[in-house]
Design a protein around this motif. Sequence first.
Motif, PDB file in Angstrom:
ATOM      1  N   PHE A  11      41.439  38.127  29.352  1.00 58.26           N
ATOM      2  CA  PHE A  11      41.920  39.360  28.737  1.00 58.26           C
ATOM      3  C   PHE A  11      41.003  40.520  29.100  1.00 58.26           C
ATOM      4  O   PHE A  11      39.785  40.399  29.091  1.00 58.26           O
ATOM      5  N   GLU A  12      41.606  41.665  29.401  1.00 61.06           N
ATOM      6  CA  GLU A  12      40.840  42.866  29.712  1.00 61.06           C
ATOM      7  C   GLU A  12      40.732  43.739  28.460  1.00 61.06           C
ATOM      8  O   GLU A  12      41.747  44.246  27.981  1.00 61.06           O
ATOM      9  N   PRO A  13      39.532  43.955  27.931  1.00 62.71           N
ATOM     10  CA  PRO A  13      39.392  44.843  26.775  1.00 62.71           C
ATOM     11  C   PRO A  13      39.705  46.291  27.135  1.00 62.71           C
ATOM     12  O   PRO A  13      40.160  47.061  26.301  1.00 62.71           O
ATOM     13  N   VAL A  14      39.429  46.670  28.379  1.00 66.20           N
ATOM     14  CA  VAL A  14      39.773  47.990  28.907  1.00 66.20           C
ATOM     15  C   VAL A  14      40.496  47.753  30.223  1.00 66.20           C
ATOM     16  O   VAL A  14      40.014  47.007  31.071  1.00 66.20           O
ATOM     17  N   GLU A  15      41.665  48.367  30.396  1.00 68.06           N
ATOM     18  CA  GLU A  15      42.429  48.134  31.622  1.00 68.06           C
ATOM     19  C   GLU A  15      41.585  48.444  32.855  1.00 68.06           C
ATOM     20  O   GLU A  15      40.972  49.512  32.965  1.00 68.06           O
ATOM     21  N   GLU A  19      35.201  43.845  31.076  1.00 67.58           N
ATOM     22  CA  GLU A  19      34.601  43.920  29.736  1.00 67.58           C
ATOM     23  C   GLU A  19      34.441  45.380  29.354  1.00 67.58           C
ATOM     24  O   GLU A  19      34.503  46.268  30.209  1.00 67.58           O
ATOM     25  N   ALA A  20      34.254  45.620  28.083  1.00 67.76           N
ATOM     26  CA  ALA A  20      34.091  46.996  27.617  1.00 67.76           C
ATOM     27  C   ALA A  20      32.820  47.593  28.215  1.00 67.76           C
ATOM     28  O   ALA A  20      31.813  46.906  28.358  1.00 67.76           O
TER      29      ALA A  20
END
Length: 218
Positions: A11-15, A19-20
Amino acid sequence: MPHDHHDDFAFEPVEGLPEAPPEGEHILWQGRPDWWALALESLNLKWVMGYFVFLAAWRLVAAMDLMPFSQALAISTPFLVMGLVVCALLALIAWVQARATVYTITNRRVAMRVGAALTVTLNLPYTQIANAHLDLRRRGTGTIALDLLGETKFSYLVLWPHARPWRLRHPEPALRCIPDAAHVARLLAEAAEARIEQPRIARAPAGQRPGPAAVAAE
């Protein structure tokens, strides 16, 4: 390791980023390739169509000596149909590649999430970028190629089509066919210059007197 590959099946926390961003890092720009420009420049759409048009014309001229024009035209037309099918497939590949790609410029690095089938993210800190080369086109789209420092090398096949064309021996990651490329290039240059000139304060180990080694450019 200044450059890293990251498996983006997670999963991408920020497109566009695995990681963030850490504290102090912020995104300056994000974008994707223009899919039509990518089809024309990376997949040579015009040359491919031109090749099939040449085949059709050659078949037509050769057949006209042997049969009526209508029949000669009929047997040459399939080359045009094949050309249209091939070009449609190339355009689809370009669209999928563009949709799967996210280029990110922050105040610390350039990140490239690339790959339609196998997605990876390349993190390129400004301190590891020697030069950036802008290839600007008429429509305002352009490619920004990054000449890297150090020993880390990337495979051209892994990078493609996000690589500077014809640099097979020393592949250079590239932000391919991006809209408003001149503006993005200026943004990248300003961010890189500010980052490289910003000193990083390193805490000396206990018992060691502070000296010049305590301050290093990041």
